[in-house]
Design a protein around this motif. Structure first.
Motif, short mmCIF file in Angstrom:
data_model
loop_
_atom_site.label_atom_id
_atom_site.label_comp_id
_atom_site.label_asym_id
_atom_site.label_seq_id
_atom_site.Cartn_x
_atom_site.Cartn_y
_atom_site.Cartn_z
N TRP A 1 -11.36 -43.58 13.37
CA TRP A 1 -11.63 -44.01 12.08
C TRP A 1 -12.32 -43.41 11.36
N SER A 2 -12.08 -43.40 9.90
CA SER A 2 -12.95 -42.64 8.75
C SER A 2 -12.70 -43.31 7.59
N ALA A 3 -13.40 -42.89 6.58
CA ALA A 3 -13.25 -43.54 5.06
C ALA A 3 -13.20 -42.15 4.44
N ASP A 4 -13.08 -42.57 2.95
CA ASP A 4 -12.94 -41.52 1.82
C ASP A 4 -12.26 -40.37 2.13
N CYS A 5 -10.75 -40.77 1.80
CA CYS A 5 -9.92 -39.58 1.88
C CYS A 5 -9.60 -39.31 0.13
N ASP A 6 -10.46 -38.42 -0.14
CA ASP A 6 -10.37 -37.83 -1.55
C ASP A 6 -9.75 -36.67 -1.56
N ASP B 1 -13.39 -31.50 -0.44
CA ASP B 1 -12.87 -31.06 0.66
C ASP B 1 -13.69 -31.15 2.04
N SER B 2 -13.01 -31.41 2.99
CA SER B 2 -13.59 -31.49 4.31
C SER B 2 -12.67 -31.34 5.36
N PRO B 3 -12.99 -30.99 6.64
CA PRO B 3 -11.87 -30.70 7.64
C PRO B 3 -11.63 -32.29 8.23
N MET B 4 -12.21 -33.03 7.72
CA MET B 4 -11.74 -34.67 8.26
C MET B 4 -10.13 -34.79 8.70
N LEU B 5 -9.18 -34.56 7.52
CA LEU B 5 -7.89 -34.68 7.93
C LEU B 5 -7.25 -33.76 8.86
N THR B 6 -7.54 -32.45 8.67
CA THR B 6 -7.20 -31.57 9.88
C THR B 6 -7.57 -32.23 11.22
N THR B 7 -8.82 -32.46 11.19
CA THR B 7 -9.35 -33.02 12.64
C THR B 7 -8.54 -34.29 13.03
N GLN C 1 -0.10 -36.13 5.41
CA GLN C 1 1.22 -36.43 6.21
C GLN C 1 1.06 -35.99 7.58
N ALA C 2 0.19 -35.02 7.98
CA ALA C 2 0.27 -34.63 9.14
C ALA C 2 -0.48 -35.74 10.06
N VAL C 3 -1.41 -36.56 9.47
CA VAL C 3 -2.00 -37.42 10.24
C VAL C 3 -0.93 -38.92 10.41
#
Length: 159
Positions: A27-32, A38-44, A88-90
């Motif tokens: 889980w997470s929040a804040d897909c901006d 920018d952060s590594p959140m989506l790649t992670t 898309q990768a997620v």
């Protein structure tokens, strides 16, 4: 219903409600998509082997300048987020459950801002409903967007 322009889409079926199999959630929040955040959140997230990704809000940021006002503008923001290769990768690897926070409508929205901008709020939530429809069995009350679901015997979630 798949909104026009999105696809191909895939999904992962949740385990039946009495299946004792383990379930992995992220889980997470804040897909901006704004580069300044920018952060590594989506790649992670894309690198994890999870059964479901739960977004706790701000998916998408529809109020970044210029902020969305109409349903079409909100729909465009939802499309832009889902079209981003990192998102898309997620979405290609796992299922998605979500609840909104504030940026899906406007920063820090509440009943006061709803009273001042009713058309904007209705448009934003209509677009939200297009992208995150509720099955009748998931509804907790009329007009309520909270949701509940099970994933196997060990996970029961409420958003």
């Amino acid at each position: 219903m798949v909104p026009a322009g999105l696809g191909p889409l895939s999904f992962r079926t949740a385990p039946v409600s009495d299946a004792p199999a383990p379930v992995r959630l992220a889980w997470s929040a804040d897909c901006d998509l704004d580069p300044q955040f920018d952060s590594p959140m989506l790649t992670t997230l894309a690198g994890l082997d999870v059964d479901c990704y739960v977004s706790l809000g701000d998916f998408p940021y529809a109020d970044n300048a210029p902020g969305a006002i109409t349903r079409a503008e909100y729909t465009t923001r939802h499309h832009a987020l889902r079209d981003d290769p990192r998102v898309q990768a997620v979405l290609d690897r796992t299922s998605l459950r979500a609840i909104y926070d504030d940026h899906e409508v406007r920063n820090d929205w509440d009943l006061g801002s709803w009273a001042r901008e009713p058309d904007r709020h209705v448009a934003a939530l209509a677009a939200w409903d297009d992208f995150f429809p509720l099955r009748r069995a998931d509804r907790t009350g009329p007009g309520v967007r909270y949701r509940r679901w099970r994933m196997g015997a060990h996970v029961e979630a409420f958003l």
